[in-house]
Structures are given as structure tokens and as C-alpha cells.
Design an enzyme around this catalytic site. Sequence first.
Site, PDB file in Angstrom:
ATOM      1  N   GLU A   1       1.356  -3.101  -5.983  1.00 20.57           N
ATOM      2  CA  GLU A   1       0.076  -3.800  -5.867  1.00 20.57           C
ATOM      3  C   GLU A   1      -0.860  -3.156  -6.873  1.00 20.57           C
ATOM      4  O   GLU A   1      -1.282  -2.012  -6.690  1.00 20.57           O
ATOM      5  CB  GLU A   1      -0.431  -3.657  -4.420  1.00 20.57           C
ATOM      6  N   CYS A  59      -9.623  -3.349  -6.390  1.00 18.59           N
ATOM      7  CA  CYS A  59      -8.831  -4.130  -7.345  1.00 18.59           C
ATOM      8  C   CYS A  59      -9.220  -5.603  -7.320  1.00 18.59           C
ATOM      9  O   CYS A  59      -8.902  -6.341  -8.246  1.00 18.59           O
ATOM     10  CB  CYS A  59      -7.342  -3.965  -7.056  1.00 18.59           C
TER      11      CYS A  59
HETATM   12  N1  LIG Z   1      -5.218  -0.983  -6.544  1.00 25.01           N
HETATM   13  C1  LIG Z   1      -5.657  -0.857  -7.756  1.00 25.01           C
HETATM   14  O1  LIG Z   1      -5.750  -1.829  -8.413  1.00 25.01           O
HETATM   15  C2  LIG Z   1      -6.034   0.446  -8.309  1.00 25.01           C
HETATM   16  C3  LIG Z   1      -6.165   0.528  -9.659  1.00 25.01           C
HETATM   17  N2  LIG Z   1      -6.489   1.697 -10.222  1.00 25.01           N
HETATM   18  C4  LIG Z   1      -6.608   1.686 -11.681  1.00 25.01           C
HETATM   19  O2  LIG Z   1      -5.958   2.799 -12.200  1.00 25.01           O
HETATM   20  C5  LIG Z   1      -6.831   3.550 -13.009  1.00 25.01           C
HETATM   21  C6  LIG Z   1      -6.447   4.990 -12.948  1.00 25.01           C
HETATM   22  O3  LIG Z   1      -6.576   5.489 -11.631  1.00 25.01           O
HETATM   23  P1  LIG Z   1      -5.512   6.546 -11.126  1.00 25.01           P
HETATM   24  O4  LIG Z   1      -5.991   7.309  -9.987  1.00 25.01           O
HETATM   25  O5  LIG Z   1      -5.097   7.359 -12.306  1.00 25.01           O
HETATM   26  O6  LIG Z   1      -4.348   5.587 -10.613  1.00 25.01           O
HETATM   27  P2  LIG Z   1      -2.856   5.948 -10.415  1.00 25.01           P
HETATM   28  O7  LIG Z   1      -2.060   4.722 -10.479  1.00 25.01           O
HETATM   29  O8  LIG Z   1      -2.479   7.048 -11.340  1.00 25.01           O
HETATM   30  O9  LIG Z   1      -2.849   6.566  -8.942  1.00 25.01           O
HETATM   31  C7  LIG Z   1      -2.463   5.891  -7.771  1.00 25.01           C
HETATM   32  C8  LIG Z   1      -1.515   6.760  -6.965  1.00 25.01           C
HETATM   33  O10 LIG Z   1      -0.313   6.953  -7.711  1.00 25.01           O
HETATM   34  C9  LIG Z   1      -0.014   8.336  -7.801  1.00 25.01           C
HETATM   35  N3  LIG Z   1       0.703   8.573  -9.053  1.00 25.01           N
HETATM   36  C10 LIG Z   1       0.178   8.790 -10.282  1.00 25.01           C
HETATM   37  N4  LIG Z   1       1.163   8.989 -11.179  1.00 25.01           N
HETATM   38  C11 LIG Z   1       2.339   8.888 -10.508  1.00 25.01           C
HETATM   39  C12 LIG Z   1       3.706   9.006 -10.884  1.00 25.01           C
HETATM   40  N5  LIG Z   1       4.048   9.270 -12.140  1.00 25.01           N
HETATM   41  N6  LIG Z   1       4.648   8.846  -9.943  1.00 25.01           N
HETATM   42  C13 LIG Z   1       4.315   8.588  -8.665  1.00 25.01           C
HETATM   43  N7  LIG Z   1       3.031   8.481  -8.244  1.00 25.01           N
HETATM   44  C14 LIG Z   1       2.057   8.624  -9.151  1.00 25.01           C
HETATM   45  C15 LIG Z   1      -1.362   9.004  -7.708  1.00 25.01           C
HETATM   46  O11 LIG Z   1      -1.233  10.360  -7.368  1.00 25.01           O
HETATM   47  C16 LIG Z   1      -2.030   8.143  -6.649  1.00 25.01           C
HETATM   48  O12 LIG Z   1      -1.587   8.551  -5.375  1.00 25.01           O
HETATM   49  C17 LIG Z   1      -8.204   3.214 -12.469  1.00 25.01           C
HETATM   50  O13 LIG Z   1      -9.180   3.418 -13.405  1.00 25.01           O
HETATM   51  C18 LIG Z   1      -8.032   1.773 -12.138  1.00 25.01           C
HETATM   52  O14 LIG Z   1      -8.198   1.000 -13.287  1.00 25.01           O
HETATM   53  C19 LIG Z   1      -6.660   2.826  -9.491  1.00 25.01           C
HETATM   54  C20 LIG Z   1      -6.561   2.804  -8.126  1.00 25.01           C
HETATM   55  C21 LIG Z   1      -6.262   1.584  -7.421  1.00 25.01           C
HETATM   56  N1  LIG Z   2      -5.415  -3.020  -2.849  1.00 25.47           N
HETATM   57  C1  LIG Z   2      -6.751  -2.999  -2.916  1.00 25.47           C
HETATM   58  C2  LIG Z   2      -7.512  -3.678  -2.041  1.00 25.47           C
HETATM   59  C3  LIG Z   2      -6.978  -4.378  -0.914  1.00 25.47           C
HETATM   60  C4  LIG Z   2      -7.784  -4.934  -0.034  1.00 25.47           C
HETATM   61  C5  LIG Z   2      -7.287  -5.574   1.179  1.00 25.47           C
HETATM   62  O1  LIG Z   2      -6.092  -5.529   1.473  1.00 25.47           O
HETATM   63  O2  LIG Z   2      -8.114  -6.118   1.889  1.00 25.47           O
HETATM   64  C6  LIG Z   2      -7.325  -2.139  -3.974  1.00 25.47           C
HETATM   65  O3  LIG Z   2      -8.522  -2.163  -4.197  1.00 25.47           O
HETATM   66  O4  LIG Z   2      -6.574  -1.374  -4.566  1.00 25.47           O
END
Ligand SMILES: NC(=O)C1=CN([C@@H]2O[C@H](COP(=O)(O)OP(=O)(O)OC[C@H]3O[C@@H](n4cnc5c(N)ncnc54)[C@H](O)[C@@H]3O)[C@@H](O)[C@H]2O)C=CC1
Ligand SMILES: N/C(=C\C=C\C(=O)O)C(=O)O
Length: 487
Positions: free
Chosen positions: A253, A287
Site C-alpha cells: 500500500e 497517502c
Molecule cells: N502510505 C504511504 O503512502 C506512505 C508514504 N510515505 C512516503 O515515503 C516517503 C519516505 O518515508 P519513509 O519513512 O522513508 O518511508 P519508508 O517506506 O522508508 O518506511 C515505511 C516503513 O518501511 C520500513 N522500511 C524502510 N526500508 C525498508 C527496507 N529496506 N526493508 C523493509 N522495511 C523497510 C520503515 O522502517 C518503515 O517501517 C515519504 O516522504 C512519503 O512520500 C511514507 C509513509 C507512508
Molecule cells: N495507508 C494510509 C492511509 C489509510 C487510511 C485508511 O485506511 O483509512 C496512509 O496514509 O499511508
Amino acid sequence: MAGTKGLLMLENFIGGKFLPCDSYLDSYDPSTGEVYCKVPDSGKKEIEAAVEAAREAFPIWSSWSPEERAQVLNRLADLLEQSLEELAQAESKDQGKTLMLARTMDIPRAVQNFRFFASCILHHTTECTQMDHLGCLHYTVRTPVGIAGLISPWNLPLYLLTWKIAPAIAAGNTVIAKPSELTSVTAWMLCKFLDKAGVPPGVVNVVFGTGPRVGEALVSHPEVPLISFTGSQPTAERITQLSAPHCKKLSLELGGKNPAIIFEDANLEECIPTTIRSSFANQGEICLCTSRIFVQRSIYSEFLKRFVEATRKWKVGIPSDPSASMGALISKAHLEKVRSYVKKARAEGAQILCGEGVDTLDLPPRNQAGYFMLPTVITDIKDESCCMKEEIFGPVTCVVPFDSEEEVIKRANNVTYGLAATVWSSDVARVHRVAKKLQSGLVWTNCWLIRELNLPFGGMKSSGVGREGAKDSHDFFTEIKTITVKH
Ligand SMILES: NC(=O)C1=CN([C@@H]2O[C@H](COP(=O)(O)OP(=O)(O)OC[C@H]3O[C@@H](n4cnc5c(N)ncnc54)[C@H](O)[C@@H]3O)[C@@H](O)[C@H]2O)C=CC1
Ligand SMILES: N/C(=C\C=C\C(=O)O)C(=O)O
């Protein structure tokens, strides 16, 4: 629990026990920029221990009836609800979001996640077909997959972690959860309720630390056949690479570059406040947040004027301030990244109408080093600009005009992402037509973020693989088997 230096010291939770770690990471209070907590910097050793605990717990937990598991999930929901205020305070301090949002959205939704999947697990049915001419009956059975690896992000910490834990354990799996190292506190607090709720040791294991170290150890472990991940696209790519040799089941996701399409017959009284919220809620760190606003040319000037006025009223304040709509961003690095997008837009000749670099922040002295930023509106920007293409994940939104329905659908779809869109119009036929043509896993018309947990949630294109929700999560967290009986 206070550590030697007065810092909050977290511990891993493995096999029903809190266990210290050899090394720790600093965790910051985003509203002050100060270290206030130490998070275990776990690695392979801790994952091995968690796998062993989860393996041992699986035969018993998976043999419980759905009713027995549902009772445990409901008890857990009750315990979380009883500690709602304490959890909300912790979430707000750890993440930077307003206490009000943690109180009214994050923690209530975590409670709801457990109640929802406790109820769902009682109502699943399987299929059966017959071939009378061959004397055969065919039916399907679903069984839990085994040990589920759950990796969650920092923006909605307990909300998104429980959205994975609840369906996974409801279906009879045991889990190893790896919350974001930036926001680990409420996951650690959750562990304190597990025993009291009746979750047997080893069913839920929580291992803290960084993605590259403990996250990769979890993803690469051969005894973890399934990974549910919410986070960024580059991390999803890495997880896919590491999972490929094991053919793991993956649910990804990911991010979005979500459009709002506002037609001239939209009810602006509702559209403007909702689009402010969809752009800036949780500091724009959801997101599903809107970051490209397409407005039909005939109402463009009026919309822009009213939207900027309303943005200026979206107050940035310390998270405990009840009048604040927005708190601090998650980290210094993220704040700098978000700001850099505004800088690039300015260098490209776009206009920054309010917020970053235009208005001034008003913060108490103690919070001057916190990661705050004003909600920012950009216009006169080209569709090709990185601000219109890449996920910024902060309080920055772009507003541009459009002329025709056909044109705006094409432009809205012209990004690699496909997660969530909003469409504003009072023409019902148009709303249905446009919603169908948008490349987006979710379309909200004349509203935003009204969640129906029963239905599929997730994105298309680079926004992810798979869907979550009542049936979708159950399908993901179980294996299906077709059995044929000749009688
Ligand atoms: N649901 C979403 O759409 C989200 C999007 N983001 C996006 O990602 C950008 C960067 O945020 P980050 O915290 O760096 O996201 P990320 O994708 O690196 O982190 C999310 C999770 O994945 C883990 N993770 C990171 N690298 C990994 C690896 N190689 N193997 C397994 N797990 C790993 C992290 O420790 C954290 O628990 C944000 O600026 C945003 O644009 C961040 C959080 C949520
Ligand atoms: N997955 C995210 C939001 C989800 C919201 C929902 O299930 O209501 C996110 O911001 O990463």
C-alpha cells in the site's frame, strides 16, 4: 518507563515478553526537535527470536475457533478504548500530529480496526460447486498462511499497524510487526495490553528498528511467507526484490499524487473546507491527501481566492493546542524535503500564494526547533513540474485551471500513481462518468476520507499491489484450497 537519562526506553516484545536490545536509536519529539525516546535497533538476532516465538504459537492460535479469536480482539479493542487518552497523548508527542486528531481519528480507528475484524471473521463463507454427472462435489477451504510480516509507516502509526495486525490474527496467523523507527511508542504500548486481552504469547511479536536492518531481516526470512507493507514506493521495490526468491505473498500500500477535480457546478461551501482538509490533514502526511487541485476555469479565480483565505486560517500550532489544525512534520529530514519542493516550484516560476516563504510561523520559544511548516498553496505551475508529479507528503498543494471534462481526466491520470481522487460536481451523471475513467483505486465524490472498511482499499499503478478491507484482507491473510470429493 523512564530510562537512565530520563528518556522513554522501548523494548521489543517477543514471545509475550519485553526484551531489551543491544543497541538503541534516538527518537525525536517533532514539536521540539529533542530526543525523548530510545527505540531498539534490532536486527537478524531479534527476528530469529520472533520467528521462533511465532512458529511455536501458530498451531494453537490457528486451531482456535473464529469466535474465540473474535473475543480476544474485542477485549483488546476495549482495553485500547479505555486508554484512549493516554494513547492519543503518546501518538501526538511521537508523531507531531495534533492531540485532537490523535484523539478523534488515530486511536478511535485503531479500536475500530480490532472490532471490525473481530466481527468480519465470524461471517466469511467459502464456495461449493457440484458436478452431478461425474458424482463430484467441489469446495474451497481457507487456512491461515503462517507467520505474517507486517511493516508500517510513521504517518498514522497505531491506525495503520492495527489495520494489519487485526485481520492477520483474526484469520489465525501469528505476526511479527515492524513499526516505523520514527514512531514506535504506541506499538510498544499496544504490547502491554496483549496478555490482558488474552492474546497467547508469540501470537503478536513486535520488533523495533530501521528498515534496512530489521525490516530487511524480516522480509528475507524464509519462514515468513507473507509481507504486508505500507510506505514508500522505493521501499516497496526493495521488499519485492527481497521477497522474489521466496515467492512471498505481498500486499503493498504505497503513495499517491491525488487529484481533486472541481467542476463549475460544485458546492463550494462544502468543497473548500473539505479540500483544505484533504490537502492539509495530518500535515498532508496521509497517502490519501490531495496535492493537485484542478478547478474549472469559470470558477478558478473565485475558488483560488477563497481557498487561500481558508488555508491561512488552517492554524499551525503545538500539538496540544486545541485550536491548532496542524502540528509538526515527522522529522527534520522530511521537513527539508517538503520545503525543497516549494523552492523548486519557485525556481520554475510558479507562484506561492501562501505559506512557506510567504507568511510567518508563530511558535512558542520551546518549539522553535520543531519541524513546523505553514500550509502552502502553489499555482501557475506546469503539469510536468516535480511538484505536480511526485509525492510530497506534506502540507503543500497545487491549484491549476482546466477547461473540459475530457482534458481534466487525461491530466489527472497523467502521473505514475493511482491511489485516491476526489470529484466535486452536482451533476450525478458526470460524477459517475468521471469516477469510472479515473485511474485511481479510490474515488470520493463530494466528500473525502469517508471510509467503508468492508470495501477494497488500495491503489493502482505505482500506488500499490493488492487491496485491504473485509474480504480482501481475509483473502490475503489466508491460503485457499480447492477440494474435490467424488462420491
Ligand atoms: N502510505 C504511504 O503512502 C506512505 C508514504 N510515505 C512516503 O515515503 C516517503 C519516505 O518515508 P519513509 O519513512 O522513508 O518511508 P519508508 O517506506 O522508508 O518506511 C515505511 C516503513 O518501511 C520500513 N522500511 C524502510 N526500508 C525498508 C527496507 N529496506 N526493508 C523493509 N522495511 C523497510 C520503515 O522502517 C518503515 O517501517 C515519504 O516522504 C512519503 O512520500 C511514507 C509513509 C507512508
Ligand atoms: N495507508 C494510509 C492511509 C489509510 C487510511 C485508511 O485506511 O483509512 C496512509 O496514509 O499511508
